[in-house]
Design a protein around this motif. Structure first.
Motif, PDB file in Angstrom:
ATOM      1  N   LEU A 428       0.861  -1.300  -0.027  1.00 57.10           N
ATOM      2  CA  LEU A 428      -0.072  -0.031   0.138  1.00 57.10           C
ATOM      3  C   LEU A 428       0.870   1.122  -0.144  1.00 57.10           C
ATOM      4  CD1 LEU A 428      -2.605   1.575   0.210  1.00 57.10           C
ATOM      5  CD2 LEU A 428      -2.514   1.138   2.807  1.00 57.10           C
ATOM      6  N   GLY A 429       2.011   1.066   0.933  1.00 63.51           N
ATOM      7  CA  GLY A 429       2.918   2.316   0.814  1.00 63.51           C
ATOM      8  C   GLY A 429       3.347   2.866  -0.792  1.00 63.51           C
ATOM      9  N   ARG A 430       3.934   1.495  -1.125  1.00 64.99           N
ATOM     10  CA  ARG A 430       4.446   1.807  -2.595  1.00 64.99           C
ATOM     11  C   ARG A 430       3.288   2.526  -3.489  1.00 64.99           C
ATOM     12  NH1 ARG A 430       7.901  -3.055  -4.262  1.00 64.99           N
ATOM     13  NH2 ARG A 430       5.823  -4.259  -4.596  1.00 64.99           N
ATOM     14  N   MET A 431       2.151   1.939  -3.316  1.00 64.02           N
ATOM     15  CA  MET A 431       0.745   2.293  -4.278  1.00 64.02           C
ATOM     16  C   MET A 431       0.674   3.826  -3.979  1.00 64.02           C
ATOM     17  SD  MET A 431      -1.657  -0.825  -4.246  1.00 64.02           S
ATOM     18  CE  MET A 431      -2.864  -0.004  -5.212  1.00 64.02           C
ATOM     19  N   LEU A 432       0.774   4.207  -2.574  1.00 62.66           N
ATOM     20  CA  LEU A 432       0.570   5.722  -2.273  1.00 62.66           C
ATOM     21  C   LEU A 432       1.596   6.540  -2.976  1.00 62.66           C
ATOM     22  CD1 LEU A 432      -0.736   5.233   1.228  1.00 62.66           C
ATOM     23  CD2 LEU A 432      -2.017   5.897  -0.622  1.00 62.66           C
ATOM     24  N   ARG A 433       2.990   6.095  -2.748  1.00 62.42           N
ATOM     25  CA  ARG A 433       3.867   6.736  -3.507  1.00 62.42           C
ATOM     26  C   ARG A 433       3.736   6.938  -4.755  1.00 62.42           C
ATOM     27  NH1 ARG A 433       7.054   3.780   0.301  1.00 62.42           N
ATOM     28  NH2 ARG A 433       7.846   2.250  -1.187  1.00 62.42           N
ATOM     29  N   PHE A 434       3.216   5.789  -5.370  1.00 66.52           N
ATOM     30  CA  PHE A 434       2.727   6.026  -6.860  1.00 66.52           C
ATOM     31  C   PHE A 434       1.988   6.900  -7.136  1.00 66.52           C
ATOM     32  CE2 PHE A 434       0.510   4.588 -10.657  1.00 66.52           C
ATOM     33  CZ  PHE A 434       1.513   4.479 -11.595  1.00 66.52           C
ATOM     34  N   SER A 435       0.861   7.133  -6.392  1.00 67.35           N
ATOM     35  CA  SER A 435      -0.247   8.016  -6.470  1.00 67.35           C
ATOM     36  C   SER A 435       0.099   9.675  -6.285  1.00 67.35           C
ATOM     37  CB  SER A 435      -1.465   7.477  -5.675  1.00 67.35           C
ATOM     38  OG  SER A 435      -1.796   6.235  -5.954  1.00 67.35           O
ATOM     39  N   VAL A 436       1.058  10.020  -5.286  1.00 64.75           N
ATOM     40  CA  VAL A 436       1.093  11.028  -4.997  1.00 64.75           C
ATOM     41  C   VAL A 436       2.567  11.631  -5.255  1.00 64.75           C
ATOM     42  CG1 VAL A 436      -0.316  10.895  -2.831  1.00 64.75           C
ATOM     43  CG2 VAL A 436       2.107  10.478  -2.598  1.00 64.75           C
ATOM     44  N   SER A 437       3.586  10.910  -5.379  1.00 63.87           N
ATOM     45  CA  SER A 437       4.820  11.426  -5.860  1.00 63.87           C
ATOM     46  C   SER A 437       5.114  11.857  -7.050  1.00 63.87           C
ATOM     47  CB  SER A 437       5.849  10.139  -5.405  1.00 63.87           C
ATOM     48  OG  SER A 437       5.753   9.167  -6.196  1.00 63.87           O
ATOM     49  N   ASN A 438       4.258  11.308  -8.301  1.00 63.49           N
ATOM     50  CA  ASN A 438       4.316  11.532  -9.474  1.00 63.49           C
ATOM     51  C   ASN A 438       3.308  12.606  -9.964  1.00 63.49           C
ATOM     52  OD1 ASN A 438       5.068  12.121 -11.976  1.00 63.49           O
ATOM     53  ND2 ASN A 438       5.212  10.002 -12.705  1.00 63.49           N
ATOM     54  N   GLN A 439       3.252  13.804 -10.051  1.00 62.76           N
ATOM     55  CA  GLN A 439       2.168  14.553 -10.617  1.00 62.76           C
ATOM     56  C   GLN A 439       1.939  14.572 -12.059  1.00 62.76           C
ATOM     57  OE1 GLN A 439       0.092  15.768  -8.249  1.00 62.76           O
ATOM     58  NE2 GLN A 439       1.296  15.060  -6.741  1.00 62.76           N
ATOM     59  N   SER A 440       2.890  13.732 -12.608  1.00 63.52           N
ATOM     60  CA  SER A 440       2.431  13.757 -14.357  1.00 63.52           C
ATOM     61  C   SER A 440       1.321  12.834 -14.597  1.00 63.52           C
ATOM     62  CB  SER A 440       3.829  13.335 -14.801  1.00 63.52           C
ATOM     63  OG  SER A 440       3.389  13.336 -16.314  1.00 63.52           O
ATOM     64  N   LYS A 441       0.740  13.193 -15.685  1.00 69.29           N
ATOM     65  CA  LYS A 441      -0.382  12.541 -16.191  1.00 69.29           C
ATOM     66  C   LYS A 441       0.168  11.053 -16.838  1.00 69.29           C
ATOM     67  CE  LYS A 441      -1.968  15.844 -18.895  1.00 69.29           C
ATOM     68  NZ  LYS A 441      -1.363  16.937 -18.422  1.00 69.29           N
ATOM     69  N   PHE A 442       1.522  10.797 -16.955  1.00 72.70           N
ATOM     70  CA  PHE A 442       2.101   9.752 -17.605  1.00 72.70           C
ATOM     71  C   PHE A 442       3.198   9.069 -16.612  1.00 72.70           C
ATOM     72  CE2 PHE A 442       0.624  12.684 -20.984  1.00 72.70           C
ATOM     73  CZ  PHE A 442       0.110  11.667 -21.947  1.00 72.70           C
ATOM     74  N   VAL A 443       3.353   7.887 -16.719  1.00 74.10           N
ATOM     75  CA  VAL A 443       4.256   6.874 -16.010  1.00 74.10           C
ATOM     76  C   VAL A 443       4.840   6.030 -17.056  1.00 74.10           C
ATOM     77  CG1 VAL A 443       3.235   7.158 -13.943  1.00 74.10           C
ATOM     78  CG2 VAL A 443       2.500   5.456 -15.170  1.00 74.10           C
ATOM     79  N   THR A 444       5.878   5.409 -16.877  1.00 72.19           N
ATOM     80  CA  THR A 444       6.309   4.363 -17.754  1.00 72.19           C
ATOM     81  C   THR A 444       5.386   3.168 -17.813  1.00 72.19           C
ATOM     82  OG1 THR A 444       7.881   3.389 -16.014  1.00 72.19           O
ATOM     83  CG2 THR A 444       8.805   5.163 -17.239  1.00 72.19           C
ATOM     84  N   ILE A 445       5.851   2.185 -18.663  1.00 73.44           N
ATOM     85  CA  ILE A 445       4.820   0.819 -18.676  1.00 73.44           C
ATOM     86  C   ILE A 445       5.246   0.097 -17.366  1.00 73.44           C
ATOM     87  CG2 ILE A 445       4.373  -1.139 -20.171  1.00 73.44           C
ATOM     88  CD1 ILE A 445       5.101   0.493 -22.418  1.00 73.44           C
TER      89      ILE A 445
END
Length: 610
Positions: A428-445
């Motif tokens: 969950l912590g990793r998922m939260l970091r993924f959600s809030v740490s990157n404000q870009s609309k795009f991420v790598t595959i």
């Protein structure tokens, strides 16, 4: 010589338009504006005085209601003495077996839950009893601190015995609930009246949100602030939850603690009303911008001023038209206006004159320049609106998967699976970091795939053998870690698979594949993500309805397949109609959803974000 120079400055020698404007201003506009200004000033002062006089009375009544409610809550510790079995547990000082302690813990916690936290007392957030190095508790909310039990136990041990109920602020105990609700602790020493012994300490966490209902009766202005603080300035309650726990450092500078005064401490003129209780010393404050007190008067004033300005302009234009003949410039102006009507705004009325005709020419040129600026501004606004809609579409997904994830962790906690909980919290912590740490609309595959892998792993913990999944990719490793795709496009689809699949299947299998394929419509190599499950499938009529929803450019409602429509809408808005979702489903067999996205490199993402 002097007489000739004076005649050159005579009023009759000025243009008629100027004469009309000056005459109208002196005879009509200035007196009206002066009258409006005086009326507005007097009314604003009267309103301020009335509010400053009556608001402290309202605060006095509100403070009394708050104190009355607190007094009612201070009687809650007395309920503990109604149960002989509970008093017997508190009187016990030692145990010969661990099972006896566990039995007392269970009985005491169950009693606290039934009596205090299971609906009878809506304002009670939690109850904590410390007795002989034992902690009994029942709470509706969790603490942020992992060692909260030790903190409460140590605090209770350091309190001097007293027969009175004490109000304790959260920062005094150094614990904090995960929720942002305002609250205080009520501390009561538990004394055995029969044996005249000290049995322990009881702390009750009281939700102060009931103050919202009290103050809502006399204040509905969204820009007004209302807060409660102790004599030292510590804010206990505030309509702005983020300020709870902070300090009002200006309390010592307040000219009165029972009345009203003006202040400009925040850079804005505000009217502050204050009332302090005599028993606890709590201070109730109300602050409102002065301009909000005269909001209706400001509207009347502004309308009146605009009407007066309009009359002045209209009178001036009429005077100019009557005074002068502007045939040639008007014909030229008419031709340019027709050009503008055809959509050509690159025109310029060149009239080099200092009279009213020249003023009209300059005004026309200024108007055209303004129209050009407005067109450009509207174009920029449309682009920004589209970006805002894209952001809204993305952010609407976050609460959906967060709710399911937290529910899964809650189930694991209830079952006492410590190692599983640790793994799930890590995911969950990793998922939260993924959600809030990157404000870009795009991420790598790779990042998006890792995110959905974490989500499915948590679901695997929750449903065990009922859920199985496989994630594979058939593409170059470098592309897998460098190509970008829109954020949060896999999880909503996987959520739908789990939601509908587990309703009819004992075992749900999910297969996710990532590959590069040639797109017939795009004519390029595209990234294709396939999500396949063995769920119940979708009926043909529902498939047709859903495909029609995917073709729409906006979201009209939150249907049961809102996640699919959301993902498709974001992809179409970002990359065009050649990309998006394709749906294949067979009732009783399962569903496959294919996501087609262009191969996007980091340079394109940087330009899109800029």
């Amino acid at each position: 010589m002097t007489s000739k120079r004076w005649r050159g400055f005579e009023f009759r020698n000025y243009p008629i338009a100027y004469k009309l404007i000056v005459s109208y201003t002196l005879l009509t506009a200035l007196p009206l504006l002066l009258l409006v200004y005086i009326s507005y000033t007097q009314y604003a002062r009267s309103v301020e005085e009335q509010i400053g006089e009556y608001m402290p009375r309202f605060l006095y009544q509100a403070n009394a209601d708050v104190g009355k409610h607190i007094d009612e809550l201070t009687t809650l510790p007395e309920i503990l003495f109604n149960s002989d079995s509970i008093l017997a547990i508190l009187r016990r000082t030692s145990y010969t077996q661990r099972s006896e302690l566990n039995r007392d813990q269970y009985a005491m916690n169950s009693y606290l839950a039934r009596t205090y936290t299971n609906g009878r007392n809506a304002d009670v957030l939690g109850v904590f009893v410390v007795s002989n190095d034992r902690l009994f508790s029942s709470s509706k909310l969790n603490f942020k601190e992992t060692d909260w039990s030790r903190t409460i136990t140590d605090y209770a041990a350091g309190i001097e015995p007293s027969g009175k109920v004490r109000i304790i602020l959260p920062d005094e105990i150094d614990v904090q609930f995960e929720s942002d609700v305002p609250y205080v602790f009520m501390l009561q020493q538990i004394n055995d009246v029969d044996n005249r012994k000290y049995l322990g300490t009881m702390l009750i966490a009281v939700d102060l949100s009931f103050i919202d209902d009290i103050v809502r009766n006399f204040e509905k202005n969204a820009r007004a602030d209302l807060w409660v603080m102790n004599p030292s300035g510590k804010i206990i309650y505030h309509t702005n939850r983020h300020l709870i726990g902070s300090e009002d450092k200006d309390v010592a500078k307040y000219p009165t603690l029972n009345g009203s005064f003006r202040t400009n401490a925040t850079g804005q003129d505000r009217l502050v009303s204050v009332n302090q209780t005599t028993d606890r010393g709590w201070i109730l404050l109300h602050s409102i911008p002065l301009r909000d007190l005269t909001e209706r008067t400001d509207l009347v004033r502004n309308v009146t001023v605009f009407v007066l300005i309009g009359i002045i302009i209209l009178t001036s234009v009429i005077g100019v038209i009557i005074s002068y003949s502007m045939t040639r410039p008007l014909k030229k102006l008419t031709g340019l206006m027709k050009t503008v009507e055809m959509g050509d705004f690159q025109v310029d009325l060149k009239v080099q004159r200092g009279d009213e005709v020249g003023m009209l020419a300059r005004s026309f040129n200024s108007m055209i320049a303004t129209i050009r600026d407005l067109i450009q501004q509207n174009y920029q606004i449309e682009i920004r609106q589209k970006n805002a809609e894209l952001y809204a579409l993305q952010s609407q997904i976050n609460p959906h998967f967060m709710y399911n994830t937290l529910e899964t962790i809650g189930m694991a906690v209830e079952e006492g699976e410590t190692e599983v909980v640790v793994d799930m919290v890590t995911l969950l912590g990793r998922m939260l970091r993924f959600s809030v740490s990157n404000q870009s609309k795009f991420v790598t595959i790779a990042e998006e795939v890792q995110h959905v892998r974490d989500y499915l792993t948590i679901q695997k913990f929750r449903f065990e053998d009922r859920v199985s999944f496989e994630i594979v990719h058939h593409m170059n490793e470098n592309d897998f870690h460098t190509l970008f795709i829109p954020k949060f496009i896999l999880q909503p689809i996987v959520e739908n698979s789990i939601k509908y699949g587990l309703e009819t299947r004992k075992t749900l299998e999910i297969h996710i594949a990532v590959s590069e394929e040639f797109g017939a419509r795009s004519g390029k190599r595209d990234v294709v993500l396939r999500i396949r499950d063995n769920g119940p499938g979708i009926p043909p009529d529902r498939v047709i309805e859903l495909e029609q929803s995917l073709k729409k450019s906006s979201l009209e409602s939150r249907s049961s397949h809102f996640g699919l429509v959301n993902v498709n809408a974001r992809i179409v808005m970002m990359h065009g109609a050649d990309y998006g979702l394709q749906l294949h489903s067979i009732v009783g067999k399962g569903t496959e959803i294919m996501i087609r996205i262009p191969m996007t490199r980091g340079e394109a993402i940087s330009n899109a974000n800029d």
